[in-house]
Design an enzyme around this catalytic site. Structure first.
Site, PDB file in Angstrom:
ATOM      1  CE  LYS A 121      -3.827  -2.245   2.466  1.00  0.00           C
ATOM      2  NZ  LYS A 121      -3.193  -3.547   2.680  1.00  0.00           N
ATOM      3  CD  GLU A 205      -5.222   5.229   4.619  1.00  0.00           C
ATOM      4  OE1 GLU A 205      -4.289   5.296   3.802  1.00  0.00           O
ATOM      5  OE2 GLU A 205      -6.303   4.677   4.376  1.00  0.00           O
ATOM      6  CG  HIS A 240     -11.546  -1.711   8.961  1.00  0.00           C
ATOM      7  ND1 HIS A 240     -11.984  -0.430   8.708  1.00  0.00           N
ATOM      8  CD2 HIS A 240     -11.020  -1.693  10.212  1.00  0.00           C
ATOM      9  CE1 HIS A 240     -11.725   0.331   9.767  1.00  0.00           C
ATOM     10  NE2 HIS A 240     -11.146  -0.416  10.689  1.00  0.00           N
ATOM     11  NE  ARG A 302      -6.321 -10.129  -3.133  1.00  0.00           N
ATOM     12  CZ  ARG A 302      -7.502  -9.706  -2.724  1.00  0.00           C
ATOM     13  NH1 ARG A 302      -8.581 -10.012  -3.433  1.00  0.00           N
ATOM     14  NH2 ARG A 302      -7.631  -8.967  -1.640  1.00  0.00           N
TER      15      ARG A 302
END
Length: 661
Positions: A121, A205, A240, A302
Site C-alpha cells: 500500500k 492515514e 473493515h 488479483r
C-alpha cells in the site's frame, strides 16, 4: 487454437469457494484441474471436484497454502501448465509469480513487477500520487517505530486508520480514535499483519468521515489494452471487512465514473498491468459521490471475492478472461463495448455469531441448503456434512442476486437469504437478511459506518429466547422420546406375553396428561410444558410468548440428542437437560471463569496469578482465522489461575483465566 490447447492443465493454489469457482470455469474450457490440499481439507468439495489432488501439509496455512516451494513441487510433478492463485494466500506474492515463471509455469495474474509496484500500500500510494491521483493524507514511509508512528498520528489528526502494508480483507487494520489507544492498536495490527501476510509493516492515514468504499474492476492484456468493468460499492463493512457488495454503485454519476475509471486504468497502465485487478478508492460521501472527493486507497493485484456482481451486470466470466489473457490472447473488446445491465448485490454468508460480537463459529454443517431462483447465484466451497475449521476464513458461501433494478436485486437477495438453511455453526444469515431489508441502506445515504450505527436494529447483539424455535424443538424431542418409549414398551410387552403373570390388558383410554420438559437452550436451562388437545399438542414456556411463526421453524438433527431450530435465519440449539453435564466451573464462577470464545491460538497473556485486575482490563488475546479477539475482565477481582501460555491452542469454551473475589 483453444485455451485448452495453450494451457491444457491448471493447478489451483487455493482452497474452498474460489477453488471450486476456478475449477468450474476451467472444466468448461476443457482444462484438466489440479487441486492442492492441507490436512484440514482432505475431504473438501474442491478436492472432490478436481481431476487430481495432492496433499501439501498440515492445516496451518504457513505449512501448506502459503508454502510456495511445496506448491511448485506439486505443479512440476503434475505437469501443470499454469497456476491460478485465487485470492488471499500467495495471490499477491511477487516472489511466487517469479518462481512460477522460472519454472516455466504460467502464473494466472499480473507480472511480478506490477505486484511489487501495487501490492504494498505504501509504495502504491507513492506511485499513484506521482501520477496525480489523489491519496488519503497519512504516513506511508518505512519507519515503524511506535513512538514515531504515534507522532505521525498526532500530526495527521485523530481518528486515524492503521493499515497493514501487505494484504487486505480487514486484517491488520485498526481504527484509532484516541492517542492513548494508539500503541495497543498498533501492536495488534502488526501481529495480525504478520500472521496473515508474513509482513508486520503498517501505514497510518487519516480516517475519512462518511466514507464510501468504491472500487473499479480493471482488466489488462499483454498487448497494452486496459479497460475497466464498471465499479462496485463495498461500503457495507464490519471491522473493515466487506459484508454486502453491489454494482453499480448507488448514486454514481457518469462524471464520477469517468474520473474514477480514468484514474484506475492510468494507474494500471503505469505499471504494465496484465490480468484482473481492482483499484480501491475511498470517497467522502457527505454530499453524495463527487468527482473531486475520492482518494486512492490501494490496488488488489488479483481477482476479488466480490467479482460475481461485476460478472452479473456485464455478462463476462472474469476467470475465463484471466485464463485467456494468461494464454496470451487480447481482451477482444474495448471500453466502449463494456455495457452494464441491471443491478447486482452479493452477501457474504459467514460462520460467525453476530450476537457475540461476530466471533467466528466452527463445527460440522449438519444441514446446508440454498435456493435456486431466477437471478440468484450461489458460490460455495462446502456442502452438508463438511466442517468449518478454525484454520481459514469462515465464509460458507456468497449469495448473489441480479435484477433489472437495485430494489429488485435486493428483494431477490432477501428472498434467497430467507430460503437458505444452515445448521451447526452459528451464522450471520439473519443479520444479512435484515441488512438487505434495512431502509437506511435501501434508500440511503449510507457509508462504511452504517452497520456500526445500526448494530442493534440489525440484531447483532444478544437476543431474547426464540420461543417459537424452542417450542418446535420441544415437540420433536418429546416425539423422539415417545418413539423410544413405544419401542421399549413393545419389547417389554412381547416378553411379558410369554409370562403367566402378564396383564390381560396393557392399554389405557385415559387422555394424555400435561408433560413438563427440562431443556438446555443455547446452554441455558429452560422449562417447557406440553399439553394435548385431542391429537394437537401445544407448548408453553413460562415467561415467554410463543406467538406466530412456529410453522416457519426448520429442524436439523445434530449429535448427542442435539437439535438445531432455524427460525428466520437465526439458530437455536436445543437438547434435553442433563444435570450431569452442567459446567460446574461456570456455575461456581459468578463470571470469574474467562473462557476462549472460539477455537484458536492464545497469542498473548497480560496477567499472572495473584494480580489485581479491574473490570474491562485486558487479560489475554486469542487469535482465530487470522483475527484477534481480546478477552477482558468481566468484573474487578484477583487472578487465581492462568490456564494457558502464549502459543498454546485453545478449544472453544476452554478456561483461560480464573478470577477470584
Amino acid at each position: 487454437m483453444t485455451i485448452a490447447a495453450k494451457l491444457p492443465s491448471i493447478l489451483i493454489a487455493n482452497r474452498g469457494e474460489i477453488a471450486c469457482r476456478v475449477i468450474r470455469t476451467a472444466r468448461r474450457l476443457g482444462l484438466m484441474t489440479i487441486a492442492v490440499y492441507s490436512d484440514a481439507d482432505a475431504e473438501a468439495l474442491f478436492v472432490q471436484m478436481a481431476d487430481e489432488a495432492y496433499h501439501i501439509g498440515p492445516a496451518p496455512a504457513r505449512e501448506s497454502y502459503l508454502d510456495a516451494a511445496k506448491i511448485l513441487a506439486v505443479a512440476k510433478q503434475a505437469g501443470a501448465a499454469c497456476i491460478h492463485p485465487g485470492y488471499g494466500f500467495l495471490s499477491e506474492n511477487a516472489e511466487f509469480a517469479e518462481a512460477c515463471a522460472e519454472a516455466g509455469i504460467v502464473f494466472v495474474g499480473p507480472p511480478a513487477s506490477a505486484i511489487r509496484a501495487m501490492g504494498l500500500k505504501d509504495a502504491a500510494k507513492a506511485l499513484v500520487e506521482k501520477a496525480g491521483v489523489p491519496v488519503v493524507p497519512g504516513y506511508h514511509g518505512a519507519e515503524q517505530d511506535v513512538g514515531f508512528l504515534a507522532k505521525e498520528a498526532e500530526r495527521i489528526g485523530y481518528p486515524v486508520l492503521i493499515k497493514a502494508v501487505a494484504g487486505g480483507g480487514g486484517k491488520g487494520m485498526k481504527k484509532v480514535d484516541r492517542a492513548e489507544d494508539f500503541a495497543d492498536a498498533l501492536t495488534s495490527a502488526q501481529r495480525e499483519a504478520s500472521s496473515a501476510f508474513g509482513d508486520a509493516r503498517v501505514l497510518v492515514e487519516k480516517y475519512v468521515l462518511s466514507p464510501r468504499h468504491v472500487e473499479i474492476q480493471i482488466f489488462g492484456d499483454s498487448h497494452g489494452n486496459v479497460v475497466h468493468l464498471y465499479e462496485r460499492d463495498c461500503s457495507l463493512q464490519r471491522r473493515h471487512q466487506k459484508v454486502i457488495e453491489e454494482a453499480p454503485a448507488p448514486g454514481m454519476t457518469p462524471e464520477m465514473r469517468a474520473a474514477m475509471g480514468k484514474a484506475a486504468t492510468e494507474a494500471a497502465k503505469a505499471v504494465g498491468y496484465v490480468g484482473a485487478g481492482t483499484v480501491e478508492f475511498i470517497a467522502d460521501g457527505r454530499e453524495g459521490l463527487r468527482p473531486d472527493r475520492f482518494y486512492f486507497m490501494e490496488m488488489n493485484t488479483r481477482l476479488q471475492v466480490e467479482h460475481p456482481v461485476t460478472e452479473a451486470i456485464t455478462g463476462l466470466d472474469l476467470v475465463e478472461l484471466q485464463l485467456r489473457v494468461a494464454a496470451g490472447e487480447p481482451l477482444g473488446f474495448t471500453q466502449a463495448d463494456v455495457k452494464a445491465k441491471g443491478h447486482a448485490v452479493e452477501a457474504r454468508l459467514y460462520a460467525e455469531d453476530p450476537e457475540k460480537g461476530f466471533l467466528p463459529s466452527t463445527g460440522k454443517l449438519w444441514a446446508l441448503t440454498f435456493p435456486h431462483g431466477d437471478g440468484v447465484r450461489i458460490d460455495t466451497g462446502v456442502e452438508a456434512g463438511d466442517t468449518v475449521t478454525p484454520f481459514y476464513d469462515p465464509m460458507i458461501a456468497k449469495v448473489i442476486a441480479h435484477g433489472a433494478t437495485r430494489d429488485e436485486a435486493l428483494d431477490r437477495l432477501g428472498d434467497a437469504l430467507a430460503e437458505t438453511v444452515v445448521a451447526g455453526p452459528r451464522t450471520n444469515l439473519a443479520f444479512l437478511k435484515k441488512l438487505a431489508e434495512a431502509e437506511g441502506f435501501r434508500k440511503g445515504p449510507f457509508d462504511t459506518g452504517f452497520i456500526d450505527r445500526n448494530i442493534a436494529a440489525l440484531g447483532a447483539e444478544p437476543q431474547p429466547l426464540d420461543a417459537a424455535a424452542v417450542a418446535a424443538a420441544a415437540l420433536q424431542l418429546e416425539e423422539e422420546r415417545q418413539t423410544a418409549g413405544i419401542v421399549e414398551a413393545a419389547g417389554r410387552a412381547e416378553s411379558e406375553a410369554r409370562s403367566p403373570w402378564a396383564d390381560a390388558d396393557a392399554f389405557s383410554l385415559m387422555p394424555r396428561q400435561p408433560l413438563g420438559l427440562s431443556l438446555l437452550v443455547d446452554g441455558e436451562r429452560v422449562e417447557a410444558r406440553i399439553e394435548w388437545h385431542g391429537t394437537d399438542a401445544r407448548v408453553t414456556l413460562p415467561g415467554h410468548e410463543i406467538g406466530e411463526g412456529e410453522h416457519e421453524v426448520a429442524l436439523a438433527e445434530g449429535e448427542g440428542g442435539m437439535w438445531f431450530a432455524l427460525h428466520r435465519g437465526r439458530q437455536t440449539s436445543i437438547s434435553l437437560y442433563d444435570p450431569f453435564s452442567v459446567d460446574l466451573d461456570a456455575a461456581a464462577g459468578s463470571g470469574g471463569v474467562i473462557k476462549a470464545p472460539m477455537h484458536g491460538k492464545l497469542v498473548a497473556v497480560f496477567v499472572a496469578p495473584g494480580e489485581i485486575v479491574t473490570k474491562g482490563q485486558r487479560l489475554a488475546i486469542v487469535e482465530a482465522m487470522k483475527m484477534e479477539h481480546v478477552l477482558t475482565a468481566p468484573r474487578d477481582g484477583v487472578v487465581t489461575e492462568v490456564a494457558g501460555a502464549p502459543g498454546a491452542q485453545v478449544a472453544e469454551g476452554a478456561k483461560v483465566v480464573v478470577l477470584g473475589e
